[in-house]
Design an enzyme around this catalytic site. Structure first.
Site, short mmCIF file in Angstrom:
data_model
loop_
_atom_site.label_atom_id
_atom_site.label_comp_id
_atom_site.label_asym_id
_atom_site.label_seq_id
_atom_site.Cartn_x
_atom_site.Cartn_y
_atom_site.Cartn_z
N LYS A 127 0.82 -1.20 0.00
CA LYS A 127 0.00 0.00 0.00
C LYS A 127 0.87 1.27 0.00
O LYS A 127 2.08 1.19 0.17
CB LYS A 127 -0.91 -0.02 1.23
N TYR B 278 -12.48 -2.52 -3.01
CA TYR B 278 -13.10 -2.53 -1.68
C TYR B 278 -14.63 -2.42 -1.77
O TYR B 278 -15.25 -1.78 -0.93
CB TYR B 278 -12.54 -1.38 -0.84
N PHE C 20 -16.67 5.02 7.22
CA PHE C 20 -15.21 5.19 7.26
C PHE C 20 -14.54 5.04 5.90
O PHE C 20 -13.36 5.31 5.74
CB PHE C 20 -14.57 4.20 8.25
N ARG D 110 -1.60 -14.41 4.48
CA ARG D 110 -2.41 -13.69 5.47
C ARG D 110 -1.73 -13.76 6.85
O ARG D 110 -1.70 -12.78 7.59
CB ARG D 110 -3.82 -14.29 5.55
N THR E 131 -4.77 -6.99 11.03
CA THR E 131 -5.08 -5.77 10.28
C THR E 131 -4.60 -4.52 11.01
O THR E 131 -4.05 -3.61 10.41
CB THR E 131 -6.60 -5.68 10.04
N ARG F 66 3.16 -6.52 9.43
CA ARG F 66 2.52 -5.41 10.14
C ARG F 66 3.05 -5.27 11.56
O ARG F 66 3.13 -4.16 12.08
CB ARG F 66 1.01 -5.61 10.13
N ASN G 109 -1.62 -0.04 7.01
CA ASN G 109 -1.01 -1.28 7.45
C ASN G 109 -0.13 -1.97 6.41
O ASN G 109 0.01 -3.18 6.40
CB ASN G 109 -2.07 -2.23 8.00
N HIS H 267 -1.63 -5.76 1.68
CA HIS H 267 -2.95 -6.37 1.53
C HIS H 267 -2.75 -7.74 0.91
O HIS H 267 -1.81 -7.96 0.13
CB HIS H 267 -3.84 -5.53 0.60
N GLU I 106 -9.77 -10.35 -7.28
CA GLU I 106 -8.79 -9.27 -7.21
C GLU I 106 -7.74 -9.39 -8.32
O GLU I 106 -7.34 -8.38 -8.91
CB GLU I 106 -8.14 -9.24 -5.83
#
Length: 142
Positions: free
Chosen positions: A9, A50, A58, A86, A92, A103, A118, A121, A132
């Site tokens: 990100k 998303y 948010f 993951r 997260t 993270r 974070n 992804h 995706e």
């Protein structure tokens, strides 16, 4: 061989963590199938990515963050790559992520009113990996 989508990100790119993330992917034995540096990402693409969050209060903060700078997107493959990637990413929320995860080692806790930044992804299921990958790589199939 399973495939999944990954992303570094804007905060990860801005902080110079792309190489560290890629090293962890390769050290784990996963294969980089495809990777692209995206200098600018459209709001429309982020909204599609998303899609399940677009109506949340948010979400505008997520869109603003995800379009705030360059990202790196890619496809990795390997045995149980979805589940393992993951796990490698960690929780997260960076403040909850265990040491040794991406993270946990590189994340920075966000103030309660800030959007979580974070670093990475990864798709959370085979179905989302397929969606995706097709979204980001022009209908490429898994």
């Amino acid at each position: 061989m399973e495939k999944t989508f990954f992303m570094v990100k804007p905060d990860g790119v801005r902080r110079g963590l792309v190489g560290k993330v890629l090293t962890r992917i390769e050290n784990r034995g996963f294969r980089l199938e495809k990777m692209e540096y995206r200098h600018q990402v459209s709001s429309q693409l982020i909204d599609q990515h998303y899609h399940e969050l677009v109506d949340k209060a948010f979400y505008p903060g997520i869109r603003d963050f995800m379009t705030s700078g360059p990202i790196v997107v890619g496809i990795i493959s390997g045995e149980k790559v979805i589940e393992t990637w993951r796990s490698m990413m960690g929780s997260t929320r960076p403040e909850e992520a265990l040491p040794g995860t991406i993270r946990g080692d590189f994340g920075q806790a966000a103030a309660p009113t800030q959007t979580i930044q974070n670093i990475v992804h990864g798709s959370d299921s085979l179905e989302n990996a397929k969606r995706e990958i097709a979204l980001w790589f022009d209908n490429e199939s898994v």
